[in-house]
Design a protein around this motif. Structure first.
Motif, mmCIF file in Angstrom:
data_model
loop_
_atom_site.group_PDB
_atom_site.id
_atom_site.type_symbol
_atom_site.label_atom_id
_atom_site.label_comp_id
_atom_site.label_asym_id
_atom_site.label_seq_id
_atom_site.Cartn_x
_atom_site.Cartn_y
_atom_site.Cartn_z
ATOM 1 N N SER A 2 0.816 -1.203 0.000
ATOM 2 C CA SER A 2 0.000 0.000 0.000
ATOM 3 C C SER A 2 0.855 1.260 0.000
ATOM 4 C CB SER A 2 -0.911 0.000 1.230
ATOM 5 O OG SER A 2 -1.773 1.099 1.210
ATOM 6 N N LEU A 3 0.384 2.258 -0.729
ATOM 7 C CA LEU A 3 1.054 3.546 -0.812
ATOM 8 C C LEU A 3 0.110 4.620 -0.291
ATOM 9 C CD1 LEU A 3 2.548 3.112 -4.391
ATOM 10 C CD2 LEU A 3 3.845 3.089 -2.261
ATOM 11 N N LEU A 4 0.645 5.526 0.521
ATOM 12 C CA LEU A 4 -0.160 6.604 1.076
ATOM 13 C C LEU A 4 0.727 7.836 1.212
ATOM 14 C CD1 LEU A 4 -2.916 7.431 2.325
ATOM 15 C CD2 LEU A 4 -1.992 6.714 4.546
ATOM 16 N N PHE A 5 0.342 8.909 0.522
ATOM 17 C CA PHE A 5 1.131 10.133 0.504
ATOM 18 C C PHE A 5 0.350 11.271 1.145
ATOM 19 C CE2 PHE A 5 2.099 7.495 -3.135
ATOM 20 C CZ PHE A 5 3.488 7.402 -3.097
ATOM 21 N N LYS A 6 1.073 12.211 1.726
ATOM 22 C CA LYS A 6 0.408 13.344 2.351
ATOM 23 C C LYS A 6 -0.209 14.278 1.319
ATOM 24 C CE LYS A 6 3.018 13.472 6.688
ATOM 25 N NZ LYS A 6 3.878 14.290 7.581
ATOM 26 N N LYS A 7 0.464 14.483 0.207
ATOM 27 C CA LYS A 7 0.003 15.450 -0.791
ATOM 28 C C LYS A 7 -0.759 14.814 -1.944
ATOM 29 C CE LYS A 7 1.740 19.098 1.210
ATOM 30 N NZ LYS A 7 0.844 20.147 1.777
#
Length: 723
Positions: A2-7
């Motif tokens: 899984s990938l999760l970015f702030k922006k």
């Protein structure tokens, strides 16, 4: 993983079916997002002429902020058919040209990371799938299973046509069964069928946002942003909340008080956790893969979130929920008991299966069985006080009663050496050796010494071959075999169908069901127990369940006209249908793996021409080289288990040496140009457990060779001498 970015907020778009308007509604989302910032659109697989591709549709209707819209298709096929068929037609006779699931997932993850690096500010990305949720990918795997390692939050496009209510709900439940987060449901507002009215009420009760094509699309975009922000906030707050609330087992809380000490697991799939790791730059994912190096306390068999096990649990839950078990029967429990007794670890000796909740409880049951059988046979020879004081015989380093040390016996004989691993486990060939006689003499002397002190022993308990919690100590199987023989000769019975000397218990909670390469250790020791215990792998690592198997002579010790003589032990969830059905599915998967190419290749690399069945998933050359490193005292392996004992003057359970030495392996390496072996290709760390100066690593039964070789490299580099 899984990938999760702030922006960069990323959502995957699934459809309840083909031709539900998925691309049209995704176009609306992209167009609305472009009004706020950069908008990225990815179509992993597209079939049909390029001119009619979905990427073209997205660009055509991007609106006034078209310059902010970035589209990409990774795999384009000419024929307008299902992706698996299009790929097969394009490949012709060469199936190697068809991209694997891993290749597709790595390509998607790589592109998402590239988009995250491009995003200057708050941006959105939509990954649109093809057809319905179960439409096949290029390999033929359904999309739900293929894309699961990515674990992207989901937008489900519902079906507005006749029958669409059912297909939308079915698609939603299919997503839930595989753990997907469904943040919103979109569908066209068809005024004739009015599916949206029913679905809005239905999903309101389940807390799922539903909107239609005639609604404010920006409302949906804002809702998705809010869900993204909420997920980030939840992850950020979890370490502190956990430290303030949990009381962890086997943890000295005084040593772990910082938020960075908490391993926040967002999800898990295959051999990997996805863990939260705060990042300094918004272009980096706050979620990283982490190899589950202990198989989650020895439980995992086929990796996390295996769909077959999940569906088995749902199947039993839907049919039974939980039903009480005394004097009752249901098919999951009956099928499992028959398999265990007649064609499993109890084949040829067990007649009964007693279910409980976990390994320790099942061992408690086993001890009750053994001691009852022993004291019943002794009858009036033991008074009530003596019956209460009957002890248990076990090995030094295990959890059980009085101890006998195999190492003490070795001090009286020659050094134990063998040219190949299989020699040590060829017990029948070694039974007439001098060492066997040394073992026998030592055991007989020790038992006589215990008797002379007035010690009464009523059962022998063995953790066959490996003492797990005792420090991953590999025991000479010859010693354990001789120990069983001596015990059974103490008060031998002429009835071959009955236990002899004292009941023998095999605790196979850790080693059983192929954890160390064999279904049961009886194939190595050449003897069967009177009682055995299985757990952990029994349910593939999904839910708690344990079983105590017993021979008929043990079972008969509890038969009488008095209820007080029954085995008065049990718990509310005995033989719960969910666990039993999952265990039945586990055996089906084990049957398939036992004849798989993966196992055949692993066995081949350990083959020495003998008929002995001892083998390991770990590369023998790696094990050999590792054992010669200056910091290493010894290395042992069987099946999925690798135990590394470090040199330590203060060795023991409370030693921190292994924890300190292997600490660097827990960190993911800096991301480079090459993809890692983790799903998605992201750099990964390793979650591991230690027992004093022993570090151990355990894989699943289906861990790929690629992942194993990568793990071996990490272990090797960690143990290299400092320059």
């Amino acid at each position: 993983m899984s990938l999760l970015f702030k922006k960069l907020r990323v959502h995957q778009v699934f459809g309840a079916n083909t031709d539900v308007g998925k691309t049209i509604l995704t176009s609306a989302l992209v167009r609305a997002s472009a009004g706020l910032g950069e908008a990225f659109y990815l179509k992993p697989v597209s079939t049909g002429p390029p001119g009619s591709a979905d990427t073209e549709h997205i660009q055509r209707y991007a609106g006034q902020h078209k310059q902010r819209v970035h589209t990409e298709c990774l795999y384009q096929y000419q024929e307008p058919v299902s992706p698996h068929l299009a790929a097969r037609l394009a490949a012709g006779d060469d199936e190697s040209l068809i991209p694997t699931d891993a290749t597709v997932v790595n390509s998607i993850a790589h592109h998402i990371r590239k988009c995250a690096a491009m995003a200057a500010g708050a941006s959105h990305m939509y990954v649109e799938t093809a057809g319905g949720v179960h439409s096949p990918t290029l390999s033929g795997t359904t999309q739900l299973d293929c894309y699961r390692p990515l674990f992207l939050p989901t937008v489900l496009v519902g079906d507005s046509k006749l029958g669409g209510i059912s297909s939308t709900i079915s698609a939603y439940e299919s997503l839930l069964l595989r753990g997907y987060i469904v943040d919103a449901i979109l569908l066209f507002r068809d005024e004739y069928y009015r599916n949206w009215e029913y679905l809005r009420r239905y999903f309101a009760d389940r807390g799922v946002h539903v909107s239609t094509s005639s609604g404010d699309i920006m409302e949906t975009v804002n809702h998705l942003d809010a869900r993204h922000t909420s997920r980030l906030s939840e992850l950020e707050s979890m370490p502190r909340r956990s430290l303030d609330t949990f009381w962890w087992p086997f943890v000295q809380h005084a040593h772990f008080r910082k938020e960075s000490d908490v391993n926040v697991i967002d999800s898990a799939h295959s051999d990997f956790f996805t863990v939260y790791r705060p990042q300094d730059t918004p272009q980096s994912s706050v979620l990283q893969p982490q190899f589950d190096g202990s198989a989650s306390w020895w439980t995992q068999a086929f990796g996390h979130a295996h769909p077959s096990l999940t569906l088995a649990a749902a199947r039993a839950s839907g049919r039974y929920g939980h039903v009480m078990f005394p004097r009752a029967s249901h098919l999951p429990a009956l099928h499992l008991a028959e398999r265990l007794v007649k064609d499993g670890p109890g084949k040829g000796w067990a007649s009964r299966a007693f279910f409980s909740d976990d390994g320790s409880t099942a061992m408690e049951v086993a001890l009750k069985m053994a001691l009852r059988a022993y004291t019943t046979r002794q009858g009036d020879a033991l008074n009530p006080t003596e019956k209460k004081n009957v002890g248990i015989l076990g090995l030094k380093g295990s959890y059980h009663g009085d101890t006998i040390g195999a190492m003490n016996a070795c001090e009286e004989g020659d050094q134990l050496e063998g040219e190949v691993l299989s020699w040590a486990y060829d017990v029948p060939a070694r039974l007439t050796s001098r060492l066997a006689m040394v073992y026998r003499s030592h055991i007989e002397k020790t038992l006589e010494m215990l008797r002379s002190k007035g010690t009464s022993l009523g059962a022998l308990v063995l953790e066959p071959l490996i003492l797990g919690a005792g420090g991953m100590m590999f025991i000479d199987p010859l010693f354990q075999r001789v120990l069983v023989d001596v015990v059974r000769e103490m008060e031998a019975t002429t009835d071959r169908s009955s236990w002899s000397g004292m009941p023998v218990i095999f605790d196979e909670v850790f080693v059983g069901l192929y954890r160390i390469g064999m279904e049961s250790t009886t194939s190595i020791l050449g003897v069967t127990p009177d009682i055995s215990v299985n757990a952990k792998i029994l349910t593939g690592g999904l839910v708690p369940l344990a079983v105590t198997l017993a021979s008929n002579s043990i079972y008969e010790a509890f038969l009488s006209d008095t209820k007080a003589d029954a085995l008065l032990h049990g718990h509310s969830y005995t033989a719960h249908a969910v666990g039993c059905e999952v265990a039945n599915e586990t055996f089906k998967l084990l049957d398939g793996l036992s004849s798989s190419e993966l196992w055949a290749a692993a066995k081949m690399q350990w083959s020495d021409g003998s008929s002995n069945s001892v083998w390991s998933f770990w590369d023998p050359r790696f094990v050999d080289v590792l054992s010669h490193l200056p910091v290493v005292e010894e290395v042992m392996t069987l099946g999925t288990v690798l135990a590394i004992k470090l040199k330590d003057d203060n060795a023991g359970y409370v030693s921190q040496s292994a924890e300190a030495v292997f600490q660097p392996i827990g960190l993911a390496e800096v991301e480079g140009t090459e993809l890692s072996a983790a799903p998605g290709g992201q750099p990964f760390g390793v979650h591991f457990r230690t027992l004093g100066n022993v570090a151990y690593f355990i894989t699943s039964l289906n861990t790929s060779a690629t992942v194993l070789r990568s793990l071996e490299d990490k272990i090797w580099l960690t143990l290299q001498p400092s320059k």
